[in-house]
Motif scaffolding. Structure first.
Motif, PDB file in Angstrom:
ATOM      1  N   GLN A  51       0.839  -1.191   0.000  1.00 38.56           N
ATOM      2  CA  GLN A  51       0.000   0.000   0.000  1.00 38.56           C
ATOM      3  C   GLN A  51       0.872   1.238   0.000  1.00 38.56           C
ATOM      4  OE1 GLN A  51      -3.172   0.233   3.004  1.00 38.56           O
ATOM      5  NE2 GLN A  51      -2.878   2.451   2.957  1.00 38.56           N
ATOM      6  N   VAL A  52       0.494   2.215  -0.813  1.00 35.19           N
ATOM      7  CA  VAL A  52       1.287   3.434  -0.986  1.00 35.19           C
ATOM      8  C   VAL A  52       1.466   4.185   0.328  1.00 35.19           C
ATOM      9  CG1 VAL A  52       1.224   5.734  -2.029  1.00 35.19           C
ATOM     10  CG2 VAL A  52       0.775   3.718  -3.431  1.00 35.19           C
ATOM     11  N   THR A  53       0.418   4.270   1.142  1.00 33.53           N
ATOM     12  CA  THR A  53       0.507   5.102   2.345  1.00 33.53           C
ATOM     13  C   THR A  53       1.532   4.568   3.342  1.00 33.53           C
ATOM     14  OG1 THR A  53      -1.368   3.907   3.328  1.00 33.53           O
ATOM     15  CG2 THR A  53      -1.855   5.951   2.154  1.00 33.53           C
ATOM     16  N   ASP A  54       1.782   3.267   3.342  1.00 29.88           N
ATOM     17  CA  ASP A  54       2.772   2.712   4.263  1.00 29.88           C
ATOM     18  C   ASP A  54       4.194   3.034   3.824  1.00 29.88           C
ATOM     19  OD1 ASP A  54       1.003   1.623   6.103  1.00 29.88           O
ATOM     20  OD2 ASP A  54       0.741  -0.206   4.934  1.00 29.88           O
ATOM     21  N   VAL A  55       4.375   3.371   2.551  1.00 30.23           N
ATOM     22  CA  VAL A  55       5.669   3.883   2.094  1.00 30.23           C
ATOM     23  C   VAL A  55       5.721   5.397   2.304  1.00 30.23           C
ATOM     24  CG1 VAL A  55       7.308   4.017   0.180  1.00 30.23           C
ATOM     25  CG2 VAL A  55       5.765   2.048   0.355  1.00 30.23           C
ATOM     26  N   GLN A  56       4.638   6.070   1.945  1.00 34.72           N
ATOM     27  CA  GLN A  56       4.602   7.530   2.025  1.00 34.72           C
ATOM     28  C   GLN A  56       4.860   8.038   3.440  1.00 34.72           C
ATOM     29  OE1 GLN A  56       4.281   9.617  -0.630  1.00 34.72           O
ATOM     30  NE2 GLN A  56       4.645  11.326   0.781  1.00 34.72           N
ATOM     31  N   ILE A  57       4.406   7.303   4.428  1.00 40.44           N
ATOM     32  CA  ILE A  57       4.582   7.737   5.820  1.00 40.44           C
ATOM     33  C   ILE A  57       6.058   7.821   6.211  1.00 40.44           C
ATOM     34  CG2 ILE A  57       4.531   5.458   6.940  1.00 40.44           C
ATOM     35  CD1 ILE A  57       2.705   6.679   9.067  1.00 40.44           C
ATOM     36  N   LEU A  58       6.901   7.065   5.518  1.00 37.65           N
ATOM     37  CA  LEU A  58       8.337   7.122   5.806  1.00 37.65           C
ATOM     38  C   LEU A  58       8.911   8.486   5.439  1.00 37.65           C
ATOM     39  CD1 LEU A  58       9.445   3.589   4.570  1.00 37.65           C
ATOM     40  CD2 LEU A  58       8.835   4.295   6.890  1.00 37.65           C
ATOM     41  N   HIS A  59       8.295   9.140   4.463  1.00 39.79           N
ATOM     42  CA  HIS A  59       8.678  10.519   4.158  1.00 39.79           C
ATOM     43  C   HIS A  59       7.941  11.501   5.058  1.00 39.79           C
ATOM     44  CE1 HIS A  59       7.905  14.428   2.212  1.00 39.79           C
ATOM     45  NE2 HIS A  59       9.213  14.379   2.001  1.00 39.79           N
ATOM     46  N   ASP A  60       6.630  11.332   5.156  1.00 42.03           N
ATOM     47  CA  ASP A  60       5.812  12.332   5.835  1.00 42.03           C
ATOM     48  C   ASP A  60       6.147  12.460   7.321  1.00 42.03           C
ATOM     49  OD1 ASP A  60       4.603  12.653   3.398  1.00 42.03           O
ATOM     50  OD2 ASP A  60       2.775  11.559   3.919  1.00 42.03           O
ATOM     51  N   ALA A 116      -4.925  -4.481  -6.238  1.00 37.27           N
ATOM     52  CA  ALA A 116      -3.934  -4.284  -5.181  1.00 37.27           C
ATOM     53  C   ALA A 116      -2.554  -4.156  -5.806  1.00 37.27           C
ATOM     54  CB  ALA A 116      -3.965  -5.456  -4.206  1.00 37.27           C
ATOM     55  N   GLU A 117      -1.892  -3.032  -5.521  1.00 35.13           N
ATOM     56  CA  GLU A 117      -0.550  -2.782  -6.036  1.00 35.13           C
ATOM     57  C   GLU A 117       0.476  -2.950  -4.922  1.00 35.13           C
ATOM     58  OE1 GLU A 117      -0.848   0.400  -9.501  1.00 35.13           O
ATOM     59  OE2 GLU A 117      -1.775   1.169  -7.663  1.00 35.13           O
ATOM     60  N   PHE A 118       1.754  -3.056  -5.314  1.00 32.20           N
ATOM     61  CA  PHE A 118       2.813  -3.383  -4.363  1.00 32.20           C
ATOM     62  C   PHE A 118       3.985  -2.414  -4.513  1.00 32.20           C
ATOM     63  CE2 PHE A 118       0.240  -7.055  -5.216  1.00 32.20           C
ATOM     64  CZ  PHE A 118      -0.023  -7.546  -3.944  1.00 32.20           C
ATOM     65  N   PRO A 119       3.848  -1.198  -3.972  1.00 29.11           N
ATOM     66  CA  PRO A 119       4.888  -0.176  -4.132  1.00 29.11           C
ATOM     67  C   PRO A 119       6.176  -0.525  -3.400  1.00 29.11           C
ATOM     68  CG  PRO A 119       3.263   0.537  -2.536  1.00 29.11           C
ATOM     69  CD  PRO A 119       2.733  -0.729  -3.149  1.00 29.11           C
ATOM     70  N   VAL A 120       7.288  -0.062  -3.950  1.00 25.06           N
ATOM     71  CA  VAL A 120       8.611  -0.353  -3.386  1.00 25.06           C
ATOM     72  C   VAL A 120       9.433   0.924  -3.323  1.00 25.06           C
ATOM     73  CG1 VAL A 120       8.563  -2.715  -4.274  1.00 25.06           C
ATOM     74  CG2 VAL A 120       9.629  -0.916  -5.639  1.00 25.06           C
ATOM     75  N   ALA A 121      10.412   0.944  -2.425  1.00 27.26           N
ATOM     76  CA  ALA A 121      11.317   2.098  -2.325  1.00 27.26           C
ATOM     77  C   ALA A 121      12.562   1.692  -1.562  1.00 27.26           C
ATOM     78  CB  ALA A 121      10.640   3.275  -1.618  1.00 27.26           C
ATOM     79  N   TRP A 122      13.674   2.369  -1.870  1.00 26.79           N
ATOM     80  CA  TRP A 122      14.826   2.238  -0.979  1.00 26.79           C
ATOM     81  C   TRP A 122      14.709   3.329   0.081  1.00 26.79           C
ATOM     82  CZ3 TRP A 122      15.492   3.609  -6.187  1.00 26.79           C
ATOM     83  CH2 TRP A 122      15.904   4.925  -6.443  1.00 26.79           C
ATOM     84  N   VAL A 123      15.190   3.040   1.271  1.00 26.58           N
ATOM     85  CA  VAL A 123      15.085   3.968   2.392  1.00 26.58           C
ATOM     86  C   VAL A 123      16.362   4.811   2.418  1.00 26.58           C
ATOM     87  CG1 VAL A 123      14.668   4.203   4.870  1.00 26.58           C
ATOM     88  CG2 VAL A 123      13.699   2.251   3.621  1.00 26.58           C
TER      89      VAL A 123
END
Length: 341
Positions: free
Chosen positions: A91-100, A247-254
């Motif tokens: 879910q996008v929001t669980d990645v976005q919160i790492l920035h916000d 359902a999408e599966f967003p990814v990111a490096w921290v």
């Protein structure tokens, strides 16, 4: 104290030191923080990337470590200092919160990888029922009947659970021609039928399979199909509802963590590997839908037809959906409270 080395002896020692330096093996460790039911998928994907990395970087021994739990709990752990190099969430929001909330990733993280940082695979929600489908479950509407006990993860802690909730709401809102009062009444019964709210998808699986609780497990189509195969096709049946959510599966490096750990290059390569042709057959083998048309045509018998809607289309996006349904005092809390009166 001073030591004096004869010139020949000094040259010999320098040569030995140089050989040791040149031959010293490097070791890189990557930590992937992922959602709860992705264990088997990444266990199958990781060896291919490790082989590719070590071929491209001779002498660098790569170790890939995994961490799995409900995606929101995983994100919270990173905010509290868990040193994950990459996140592979649902879910996008669980990645976005790492920035916000933590400024741990860049504001433009969705623009750093193709398809807005969602690899070319996706899934939807499906039902796993017991042998013979004794409760006659065929679509979302059946899940609010009296006497039907449901198991799925808590939407407060799990992206899996939020997809389930939104899939049910969106499908029934469509069935009721947009009538919000009828949709809310149905959702109240649906939530009242939940026997167990586990914190993550794998906990829900354990409750349903190992503890024998509930009549219906709701999880990603990829998860329930894998469970059916593992248990034996005769013991369980998979049902994919006619209307469902994508359902999408967003990814990111921290960013902050890879800078600290010195793993930026490996982290970026790892996430790019998820987009590669080599990864797609592995992903499809775990019942994820992939964007490769040829591969999907070859596997279309595994995926019953269903009409998928986007969170953006039905709810206006993840931020409005979170604010309306999952914030404290939102629709979810109100419906749960009403169902327990």
């Amino acid at each position: 104290m001073t030591f004096t080395l004869f010139p020949g002896r000094a040259r010999h020692i320098c040569a030995v030191v140089a050989m040791l330096a040149c031959g010293q093996a490097q070791a890189t460790t990557l930590l992937n923080s992922s959602y709860d039911v992705s264990r088997e998928l990444f266990a199958a994907l990781n060896p291919g990337f490790i082989a590719q990395w070590q071929q491209e970087h001779p002498g660098d021994t790569l170790t890939l470590r995994q961490s799995h739990a409900g995606s929101s709990r995983q994100a919270l752990a990173i905010l509290q200092g868990f040193p994950a190099d990459v996140v592979t969430y649902n879910q996008v929001t669980d990645v976005q919160i790492l920035h916000d909330r933590g400024r741990l990733i860049a504001a433009d993280w969705r623009d750093r990888l193709p398809n807005q940082s969602s690899p070319p695979y996706y899934s939807t929600m499906a039902f796993l029922v017991r042998k013979g489908n004794p409760k006659g479950i065929h679509d979302w509407r059946d899940l609010a009947r009296d006497g039907v006990q449901l198991v799925f993860p808590n939407p407060k802690t799990s992206g899996n659970g939020r997809y389930t909730y939104l899939a049910a709401w969106g499908a029934m809102e469509q069935a009721f021609d947009g009538d919000r009062s009828r949709t809310r009444a149905w959702m109240q019964k649906f939530l009242a039928n939940v026997e167990v709210f586990n914190t993550g998808g794998r906990g829900a699986t354990t409750t349903f399979i190992e503890r024998g609780q509930g009549d219906v497990l709701i999880s990603f189509e990829s998860e329930v199909n894998t469970l059916r195969d593992q248990a034996g096709a005769g013991d369980y049946q998979v049902i994919v509802p006619a209307t469902d959510i994508l359902a999408e599966f967003p990814v990111a490096w921290v960013d902050k963590n890879v800078e600290k750990n010195g793993t930026a290059q490996a982290a970026k390569s790892y996430l790019n590997y998820l987009y590669s042709p080599a990864a797609q057959p592995i992903i499809a083998g775990f019942y994820y839908l992939v964007n490769d048309t040829q591969m999907m045509n070859a596997n279309k018998s595994k995926f019953p037809p269903t009409r998928l809607f986007l969170v953006e289309y039905r709810f206006g996006g993840w931020q409005p959906a979170m604010a309306t349904h999952f914030e404290r005092g939102g629709e979810l809390d109100q419906l749960l409270a009403a169902g327990h009166r």
